[in-house]
Write a protein that holds these residues in place. Structure first.
Motif, mmCIF file in Angstrom:
data_model
loop_
_atom_site.group_PDB
_atom_site.id
_atom_site.type_symbol
_atom_site.label_atom_id
_atom_site.label_comp_id
_atom_site.label_asym_id
_atom_site.label_seq_id
_atom_site.Cartn_x
_atom_site.Cartn_y
_atom_site.Cartn_z
ATOM 1 N N ARG A 111 0.960 -1.170 -0.079
ATOM 2 C CA ARG A 111 -0.023 0.051 0.149
ATOM 3 C C ARG A 111 0.858 1.261 0.199
ATOM 4 O O ARG A 111 0.560 2.296 -0.784
ATOM 5 C CB ARG A 111 -0.914 0.144 1.210
ATOM 6 C CG ARG A 111 -2.285 -0.935 1.144
ATOM 7 C CD ARG A 111 -3.223 -0.507 2.187
ATOM 8 N NE ARG A 111 -2.646 -0.902 3.454
ATOM 9 C CZ ARG A 111 -2.507 -1.887 4.163
ATOM 10 N NH1 ARG A 111 -2.898 -3.112 3.575
ATOM 11 N NH2 ARG A 111 -2.075 -2.060 5.536
ATOM 12 N N ASN B 110 3.929 1.571 -1.089
ATOM 13 C CA ASN B 110 4.641 1.765 -2.419
ATOM 14 C C ASN B 110 4.118 1.583 -3.692
ATOM 15 O O ASN B 110 4.680 2.176 -4.687
ATOM 16 C CB ASN B 110 5.808 0.797 -2.379
ATOM 17 C CG ASN B 110 7.139 0.990 -1.064
ATOM 18 O OD1 ASN B 110 7.834 1.599 -1.440
ATOM 19 N ND2 ASN B 110 6.659 0.237 -0.108
ATOM 20 N N PHE B 111 2.872 0.874 -3.776
ATOM 21 C CA PHE B 111 2.078 0.946 -5.002
ATOM 22 C C PHE B 111 0.877 1.993 -4.990
ATOM 23 O O PHE B 111 0.392 2.039 -5.858
ATOM 24 C CB PHE B 111 1.787 -0.534 -5.277
ATOM 25 C CG PHE B 111 2.755 -1.347 -5.804
ATOM 26 C CD1 PHE B 111 2.938 -1.474 -7.079
ATOM 27 C CD2 PHE B 111 3.677 -2.174 -4.806
ATOM 28 C CE1 PHE B 111 4.061 -2.402 -7.427
ATOM 29 C CE2 PHE B 111 4.508 -2.761 -5.111
ATOM 30 C CZ PHE B 111 4.766 -2.862 -6.690
ATOM 31 N N GLY B 112 0.681 2.485 -3.651
ATOM 32 C CA GLY B 112 -0.517 3.285 -3.835
ATOM 33 C C GLY B 112 -1.868 2.592 -3.422
ATOM 34 O O GLY B 112 -3.067 3.116 -3.178
ATOM 35 N N LYS B 113 -1.629 1.117 -3.594
ATOM 36 C CA LYS B 113 -2.834 0.449 -3.398
ATOM 37 C C LYS B 113 -2.361 -1.068 -2.981
ATOM 38 O O LYS B 113 -1.351 -1.665 -3.586
ATOM 39 C CB LYS B 113 -3.894 -0.041 -4.735
ATOM 40 C CG LYS B 113 -5.036 -0.863 -4.314
ATOM 41 C CD LYS B 113 -5.553 -1.124 -5.854
ATOM 42 C CE LYS B 113 -6.674 -1.869 -5.658
ATOM 43 N NZ LYS B 113 -6.414 -3.258 -4.903
ATOM 44 N N PHE C 255 -4.783 -7.213 -6.927
ATOM 45 C CA PHE C 255 -3.733 -6.317 -6.758
ATOM 46 C C PHE C 255 -3.509 -5.792 -8.113
ATOM 47 O O PHE C 255 -2.746 -6.309 -8.858
ATOM 48 C CB PHE C 255 -2.604 -6.819 -6.064
ATOM 49 C CG PHE C 255 -1.389 -5.997 -5.982
ATOM 50 C CD1 PHE C 255 -1.442 -4.874 -5.553
ATOM 51 C CD2 PHE C 255 -0.083 -6.505 -6.533
ATOM 52 C CE1 PHE C 255 -0.352 -4.003 -5.447
ATOM 53 C CE2 PHE C 255 0.919 -5.537 -6.392
ATOM 54 C CZ PHE C 255 0.951 -4.471 -5.937
ATOM 55 N N ALA D 225 -2.818 -1.494 -9.269
ATOM 56 C CA ALA D 225 -2.953 0.023 -9.161
ATOM 57 C C ALA D 225 -3.885 0.649 -10.026
ATOM 58 O O ALA D 225 -3.756 0.368 -11.011
ATOM 59 C CB ALA D 225 -1.376 0.571 -8.726
ATOM 60 N N PRO D 226 -4.554 1.955 -9.692
ATOM 61 C CA PRO D 226 -5.310 2.328 -10.475
ATOM 62 C C PRO D 226 -4.427 2.814 -12.124
ATOM 63 O O PRO D 226 -5.047 2.485 -13.009
ATOM 64 C CB PRO D 226 -5.444 3.862 -9.929
ATOM 65 C CG PRO D 226 -5.611 3.358 -8.456
ATOM 66 C CD PRO D 226 -4.442 2.405 -8.332
ATOM 67 N N GLU E 199 -2.000 1.225 -13.110
ATOM 68 C CA GLU E 199 -1.694 0.035 -13.949
ATOM 69 C C GLU E 199 -2.958 -0.584 -14.499
ATOM 70 O O GLU E 199 -2.744 -1.152 -15.739
ATOM 71 C CB GLU E 199 -1.319 -0.980 -12.621
ATOM 72 C CG GLU E 199 0.258 -0.804 -12.157
ATOM 73 C CD GLU E 199 0.518 -1.995 -11.222
ATOM 74 O OE1 GLU E 199 1.913 -2.067 -10.821
ATOM 75 O OE2 GLU E 199 -0.272 -2.413 -10.262
ATOM 76 N N LYS E 200 -4.124 -0.295 -13.998
ATOM 77 C CA LYS E 200 -5.487 -0.685 -14.553
ATOM 78 C C LYS E 200 -5.371 -0.239 -15.858
ATOM 79 O O LYS E 200 -5.721 -0.729 -17.017
ATOM 80 C CB LYS E 200 -6.538 -0.139 -13.870
ATOM 81 C CG LYS E 200 -6.856 -1.327 -12.570
ATOM 82 C CD LYS E 200 -7.982 -0.973 -11.767
ATOM 83 C CE LYS E 200 -8.111 -1.503 -10.716
ATOM 84 N NZ LYS E 200 -9.323 -1.353 -9.653
ATOM 85 N N ARG F 115 7.077 -2.892 -12.175
ATOM 86 C CA ARG F 115 6.901 -3.409 -10.707
ATOM 87 C C ARG F 115 8.441 -4.322 -10.567
ATOM 88 O O ARG F 115 8.748 -4.468 -9.538
ATOM 89 C CB ARG F 115 5.982 -4.656 -10.911
ATOM 90 C CG ARG F 115 4.600 -4.198 -11.148
ATOM 91 C CD ARG F 115 3.432 -5.418 -10.516
ATOM 92 N NE ARG F 115 2.327 -4.756 -10.389
ATOM 93 C CZ ARG F 115 1.097 -5.557 -10.102
ATOM 94 N NH1 ARG F 115 1.247 -6.913 -9.960
ATOM 95 N NH2 ARG F 115 -0.106 -5.070 -9.991
ATOM 96 N N LYS G 230 -4.946 -10.318 -11.798
ATOM 97 C CA LYS G 230 -4.844 -9.180 -10.621
ATOM 98 C C LYS G 230 -4.067 -10.106 -9.110
ATOM 99 O O LYS G 230 -4.678 -9.646 -8.189
ATOM 100 C CB LYS G 230 -6.057 -8.506 -10.319
ATOM 101 C CG LYS G 230 -6.555 -7.532 -11.334
ATOM 102 C CD LYS G 230 -7.934 -6.486 -10.837
ATOM 103 C CE LYS G 230 -8.961 -7.238 -10.673
ATOM 104 N NZ LYS G 230 -9.976 -6.418 -10.095
#
Length: 230
Positions: free
Chosen positions: A19, A21-24, A45, A47-48, A50-51, A66, A101
């Motif tokens: 959370r 380091n990736f924001g999620k 898993f 992140a926004p 990345e989506k 990553r 994910k």
């Protein structure tokens, strides 16, 4: 500290680390401590940002980013696993399934911490599973010099292959193309593995297949995550 407490503490730490380091972080984390491995399975898993990249079919860019970030996080993960589980960690491997994910982190214990194992946790159809691993390894590069597998729990099968690199791969590694080779090998090997056959042999539904390598030791790891039949 008992095994469940160790697994819970590692899961909690990993969730916070991701959370931060990736924001999620992952919505759920499943940790399993069975010598000689500790597995950390991440679910939901992505992140926004990345989506957006995945939607644009830029999966390779997500994996490259990553990998860069994981190089910074691996020492912290290794230290926390070592301190929490009270074992020495030889190396840590990881892989992602962006489509699902999900992700896996595999910590391998040092030899001094793997004595008195459960004889590599046997399972039915191991010989036939190994035959399939040899078959697809020959297609991808060459048959492994050594091969063994461990059913860590009803959901996790770890397969270890040694002596699988061919000469051109060794030349690419020496020339500094280790990252590109690893990303290419992941796509190739996952496409060649006969999951239908493995599901039939193991009597399960396969949810995820992960792969990583230690090129310096010429070793490859395949982690199969399964959904056991009820």
């Amino acid at each position: 500290m008992d095994k469940k407490s160790i697994e819970a503490e590692i899961a909690s730490y990993t969730g916070k680390l991701f959370r931060d380091n990736f924001g999620k972080g992952p919505s759920s984390i499943y940790v399993s401590c069975v010598r000689p491995f500790i597995t950390i399975h991440l679910r939901d898993f992505l992140a926004p940002m990345e989506k957006v990249l995945v939607k644009q079919n830029n999966n390779l860019k997500v994996q490259e980013t990553r990998d860069l970030l994981m190089q910074e996080l691996l020492p912290d993960i290794k230290a926390t696993v070592r301190t929490t589980a009270k074992v020495e960690i030889r190396n840590i491997y990881y892989d992602w399934s962006l489509e699902n994910k999900t992700g896996i982190i595999l910590a391998e214990m040092a030899e001094s911490d793997t004595e008195n194992d459960n004889d590599y946790l046997s399972y039915p159809s191991r010989e036939q599973v190994h035959e399939e691993i040899v078959r697809f390894s020959e297609k991808a590069q060459k048959a492994p010099r050594n091969l063994h597998s461990l059913m860590l729990n009803p959901r996790t099968l770890v397969i270890v292959r040694e002596g699988i690199l061919v000469r051109i791969e060794k030349e690419l590694i020496a020339a500094g193309f280790e990252e590109q080779l690893k990303l290419s090998k992941r796509r190739l090997e996952k496409s060649l593995l006969n999951t239908d056959l493995l599901e039939s042999l193991l009597g399960v539904q396969i949810e995820d297949i992960f792969a990583d390598w230690d090129f310096s030791l010429d070793k490859g790891y395949i982690i199969i995550i399964m959904k056991p039949e009820k």
